[in-house]
Design an enzyme around this catalytic site. Structure first.
Site, PDB file in Angstrom:
ATOM      1  N   ARG A   1       0.863  -1.193   0.000  1.00  0.00           N
ATOM      2  CA  ARG A   1       0.000   0.000   0.000  1.00  0.00           C
ATOM      3  C   ARG A   1       0.893   1.234   0.000  1.00  0.00           C
ATOM      4  NH1 ARG A   1      -3.055   3.258   3.866  1.00  0.00           N
ATOM      5  NH2 ARG A   1      -5.084   3.733   2.951  1.00  0.00           N
TER       6      ARG A   1
ATOM      7  N   SER B   1     -12.696  -3.302  -2.241  1.00  0.00           N
ATOM      8  CA  SER B   1     -13.146  -2.795  -0.939  1.00  0.00           C
ATOM      9  C   SER B   1     -14.643  -2.569  -0.973  1.00  0.00           C
ATOM     10  CB  SER B   1     -12.509  -1.431  -0.643  1.00  0.00           C
ATOM     11  OG  SER B   1     -11.142  -1.556  -0.461  1.00  0.00           O
TER      12      SER B   1
ATOM     13  N   LYS C   1      -6.590   5.318   8.333  1.00  0.00           N
ATOM     14  CA  LYS C   1      -7.172   5.890   7.115  1.00  0.00           C
ATOM     15  C   LYS C   1      -8.467   6.624   7.469  1.00  0.00           C
ATOM     16  CE  LYS C   1      -9.203   4.535   2.691  1.00  0.00           C
ATOM     17  NZ  LYS C   1      -9.421   3.486   1.700  1.00  0.00           N
TER      18      LYS C   1
END
Ligand code: TZP
Ligand code: MG
Length: 213
Positions: A42, A111, A140
């Site tokens: 990521r 997601s 996040k």
């Protein structure tokens, strides 16, 4: 329908945000050395070429350890480094377009945050879905409230795709998440903030594997 199953109930995410002194390559090495079989790279806010260079190196590390590599967000980078797949969010390349870039043999994870998104991903040919944020997380700013274990159970009843739960999951909370129907738990901060990331990986793998599972 995809026949993919996660090679491990621990979906480790290599993100250096909380550990800026570490490079992605060092972090991936520590995670893999701890026994990871599934790693997502990521990378946020780096130029494409830097992301690509990092992805090539992490690809080599994962191959050395026999660990699947999923690239976050970017199907083009996943394709360029011949990663095992890509993970796309609701704002990234849509599933159909990501599939065109990657071809049929690669993994695509999507997601999802609610039942509709989960069903759309399943019908669209995703190989697995992410579901979250399960708990509160400071890693996040998701824009969503914590979904919780009850909503995870609902998603489990709705789709037959493998589900990886994400958001605020710690080694301590992981067994309850797996018991609620997740096939895997995704973790960033609980792994990455550990003093000894490799030891933390090993311990967490033991926790998610058993002895009561
Ligand atoms: N997507 C939903 S929550 C989240 C992402 C990337 C962050 C997960 O990080 P942590 O530290 O495991 O809560
Ligand atoms: Mg994304």
């Amino acid at each position: 329908m995809s026949s993919f199953t996660f090679p491990s109930p621990l979906y480790a995410i290599a993100d250096t945000l909380d550990r800026p002194e570490l490079s992605f390559i060092e972090l991936a090495e520590k995670i893999c050395a701890g026994g990871a079989k599934l790693l997502q790279l990521r990378v946020k806010d780096l130029p494409t070429r830097e992301f690509l260079t990092i992805a090539h190196k992490v690809r080599a590390t994962c191959q050395r350890y026999g660990c699947l590599l999923i690239i976050n967000d970017r199907a083009d980078i996943a394709s360029a480094v011949e990663a095992d797949g890509v993970h796309v969010g609701q704002e990234d390349l849509p599933l159909e377009a990501a599939r065109k870039v990657l071809g049929p043999g690669k993994l695509i994870g999507v997601s999802t945050h609610d039942p509709t998104q989960a069903l759309v991903a399943e019908r669209g040919g995703a190989d697995y879905i992410g579901f979250g944020p399960l708990f509160g997380t400071s890693t996040k700013a998701t824009g969503y409230t914590a979904r919780g274990l009850e909503q995870l159970r609902e998603i489990r009843a709705l789709v037959s795709l493998p589900i990886v739960a994400i958001g605020g999951i710690t080694a301590e909370r992981a067994p309850a998440v797996l018991d609620a129907g997740a096939d895997a738990v995704a973790m960033i901060s609980d792994l990455v903030l550990a003093n000894d990331i490799t030891a933390k990986m090993r311990e967490t793998l033991e926790t998610v594997k058993g002895p009561f599972r």
